[in-house]
Design an enzyme around this catalytic site. Structure first.
Site, PDB file in Angstrom:
ATOM      1  N   TRP B 102       1.117  -1.298   0.057  1.00 52.28           N
ATOM      2  CA  TRP B 102       0.314  -0.291  -0.194  1.00 52.28           C
ATOM      3  C   TRP B 102       0.586   1.167   0.173  1.00 52.28           C
ATOM      4  O   TRP B 102       0.419   2.458  -0.346  1.00 52.28           O
ATOM      5  CB  TRP B 102      -1.284   0.068   0.822  1.00 52.28           C
ATOM      6  CG  TRP B 102      -2.089  -1.046   1.284  1.00 52.28           C
ATOM      7  CD1 TRP B 102      -1.910  -2.480   1.638  1.00 52.28           C
ATOM      8  CD2 TRP B 102      -2.601  -0.790   0.157  1.00 52.28           C
ATOM      9  NE1 TRP B 102      -2.710  -2.958   1.049  1.00 52.28           N
ATOM     10  CE2 TRP B 102      -3.441  -2.476  -0.042  1.00 52.28           C
ATOM     11  CE3 TRP B 102      -4.038  -0.004  -0.972  1.00 52.28           C
ATOM     12  CZ2 TRP B 102      -4.494  -2.759  -1.568  1.00 52.28           C
ATOM     13  CZ3 TRP B 102      -4.651   0.078  -1.646  1.00 52.28           C
ATOM     14  CH2 TRP B 102      -5.424  -1.743  -2.034  1.00 52.28           C
ATOM     15  N   ASP B 172      -2.063   6.358   6.431  1.00 54.02           N
ATOM     16  CA  ASP B 172      -3.214   6.049   5.316  1.00 54.02           C
ATOM     17  C   ASP B 172      -2.991   4.475   7.205  1.00 54.02           C
ATOM     18  O   ASP B 172      -2.600   3.545   7.138  1.00 54.02           O
ATOM     19  CB  ASP B 172      -2.975   5.490   3.941  1.00 54.02           C
ATOM     20  CG  ASP B 172      -3.215   4.119   3.964  1.00 54.02           C
ATOM     21  OD1 ASP B 172      -4.757   4.360   4.675  1.00 54.02           O
ATOM     22  OD2 ASP B 172      -3.854   3.468   2.706  1.00 54.02           O
ATOM     23  N   LYS B 196     -12.853  -1.660   6.291  1.00 57.24           N
ATOM     24  CA  LYS B 196     -12.184  -2.691   7.368  1.00 57.24           C
ATOM     25  C   LYS B 196     -12.694  -2.222   8.853  1.00 57.24           C
ATOM     26  O   LYS B 196     -13.484  -3.416   9.123  1.00 57.24           O
ATOM     27  CB  LYS B 196     -10.494  -2.644   7.307  1.00 57.24           C
ATOM     28  CG  LYS B 196     -10.011  -2.924   5.573  1.00 57.24           C
ATOM     29  CD  LYS B 196      -8.747  -2.546   5.390  1.00 57.24           C
ATOM     30  CE  LYS B 196      -8.631  -2.040   3.934  1.00 57.24           C
ATOM     31  NZ  LYS B 196      -8.628  -3.654   3.642  1.00 57.24           N
TER      32      LYS B 196
END
Lengths: 360, 360
Positions: B102, B172, B196
């Site tokens: 990511w 993030d 999530k």
């Protein structure tokens, strides 16, 4: 529980059958033991839901094979940016038609990227009519021509498709998509926020001709790059899965209603009976040119603005909600998308007539 | 109906109580006669839902008053672009820490906008560990430092917060937000895709310090301009209303569980029992440096890859789903976010031990 008739311009009423199915499947989609919200977007369950929704949409709109269908996020407002990012293709100017509030927002965002030629504007009529195409000033070198087939605030709608020759035609169909059949092949690209005629807010449908892909400018966010998303089946990042599922339920419901020809007939009938009653009354009025009155959003004024509050309160009491006009125009607005049953329009008409009798 | 224990990395399991409430309110939110999906985002019902969700999130994370909270669309991937669009503030370079998949995506998007100084990288350890801050090469003139506190694919997580002095720290937190208390004042900006630990896919939370607003570069899409959205209470365009509502239900549920300190204790316990069992076994293994093992995503390998398919099929049969590791690393991955009950981890452990006994 008493469901209301909700005349909101968007987010808007959804088919009750769709909500019931969503409720039934909320904790366990077809024996999977999961809510659709909980599914990996790469799992076989969601992949099947996604593919079926796309197939049904392609079927409903008869989308030709050389068009990609994308399920994105950000609403029409994100597309106001995505269109110039993707479709300028090295050109320096694009044509825009200004028919009101939403056209203006699209123009304002496009001006960050390119020269904007306003090829036609309804401003002279205070956006109560649409200039005939014979009066438009088209630029043959424009990257594309953008227009707004239906303006939700003033309630003007194109009942024809502009002719732009080789210049790709781009349409913000947020508030009119699926209300009737369209010839997709006339368009370079069509987009629509879902929250009027497709499903819940948070999903944006993009239908784009393949030859327009692959020319995004360098700063295009990858989530808004049509080529990137098309190559990844709209899953270059996690898509809005639950909204995609609900859109799929709406597409199935539309097919059960007889598809878009049947919806067009119903929508035309709903709108015409409302406009007829307004025109025949001296108490209600609608200022829009009859040639371009919207089937989807019907604004109307009361003879006396001082009665607006009473009208809204009494309507609410009989289960007719969200009838206030947009704050920029005042008065009333009845949004009567696909999911608004004809019985809702009939109930509204009966209330309007009764209100006029008591207050006219 | 049998609900499964769903170990998906995202979209992911949601609290059953939240899904039940959403089911009950699906056709009629608290006597309004409407689904939340059908409500105008400007109506008093949705405005109250939105405000309550924000207040609960502020309460859970103890967000200081000089931070704005935005409810946007596009996922973390849209923020990979929004961060440089908004936060470069005329500077030409930003620092990024590369801890895996990511981080790399965020870096790749940032490179469209600016010079990227990779201040630290876990590449030498194949992203199985996080370099100590003493080894980082920070640029004092960086516009910001961006890092990924939890990497869902390799399962590495920061259990500390970097120190960046006057350079704004940007995180993030998609896969770790709300898993434990954090000191928001250490950050210039935090963002998280919802799918999530927050709610359904299609919602992105942004928490940004007010002094960083108002410097967006000219091509910033207005929907991604933090100042524009902050000034409009995240309603510069139609927000993802239903996802916002569901996030609000999750926030209420978290408060009922005792808030983030209670969640931290539970999450730590869930993760530690899983790692301990893996470490004590000669059949299962986890290659991540114990100092930075994720509480949220626990990847593990079987001694014999040839058994993977059998493991997944037999797990599925006993209601343990979505355990396959990311295709880039193989093996297994158990994502154990807030909504995964400890009983789910216990069931997984019992299955793993039983599987080892039969196949080890």
């Amino acid at each position: 529980m008493t469901r209301v008739y909700n005349f909101s311009a968007g987010p808007a009423i959804l088919p009750e059958a769709v909500l019931q199915q969503a409720r039934e499947e909320m904790l366990d989609w077809r024996g999977s033991g999961m809510s659709v919200m909980e599914m990996s977007h790469r799992g076989k369950e969601f992949v099947s839901i996604a593919a079926e929704a796309e197939a049904d949409l392609r079927d409903l709109l008869a989308i030709p094979e050389n068009y990609k269908v994308l399920f994105l996020q950000g609403g029409a407002s994100a597309q106001f940016a995505a269109v110039p990012f993707n479709l300028l293709r090295g050109k320096t100017s694009a044509d825009y038609v200004n028919t009101g509030s939403w056209s203006k927002k699209a123009i304002s965002e496009a001006k960050k990227h390119a020269g904007v030629n306003v090829a036609a504007s309804g401003e002279a009529s205070n956006f109560m009519s649409i200039p005939a195409q014979s009066e438009w000033q088209l630029d043959p070198n424009a990257a594309y021509l953008h227009y707004t087939p239906n303006e939700t605030i003033s309630g003007v709608e194109f009942h024809w498709v502009p002719e732009t020759g080789d210049v790709p035609l781009v349409a913000d169909m947020s508030s009119t998509i699926l209300s009737r059949p369209i010839d997709v092949s006339r368009f370079g690209m069509i987009y629509a926020g879902a929250q009027k005629n497709i499903g819940p807010a948070g999903l944006t449908i993009v239908i784009v001709r393949e030859d327009l892909l692959g020319h995004a400018s360098p700063l295009t966010p990858s989530v808004l790059d049509y080529k990137v998303q098309a190559d990844a089946d709209s899953m270059s990042n996690t898509p809005p899965t639950y909204s995609w599922y609900l859109a799929g339920l709406v597409f199935k419901w539309l097919k059960e209603q007889g598809g878009l020809s049947a919806m067009a007939e119903l929508n035309k009938r709903k709108a015409e009976k409302l406009y007829r009653a307004i025109d025949e009354s001296s108490f209600y009025s609608n200022p829009v040119d009859p040639a371009c009155r919207s089937w989807m959003n019907v604004p109307f004024l009361l003879a006396d603005d001082a009665l607006n509050k009473t009208f809204l309160a009494e309507a609410q009491e009989v289960g007719l909600t969200t009838l206030a006009g947009h704050r920029s125009v005042g008065g009333m607005r009845a949004s009567i998308y696909n999911a608004m049953p004809e019985a809702g329009v009939d109930r509204l008409l009966a209330f309007m007539q009764e209100f006029e009798r008591r207050n006219g």
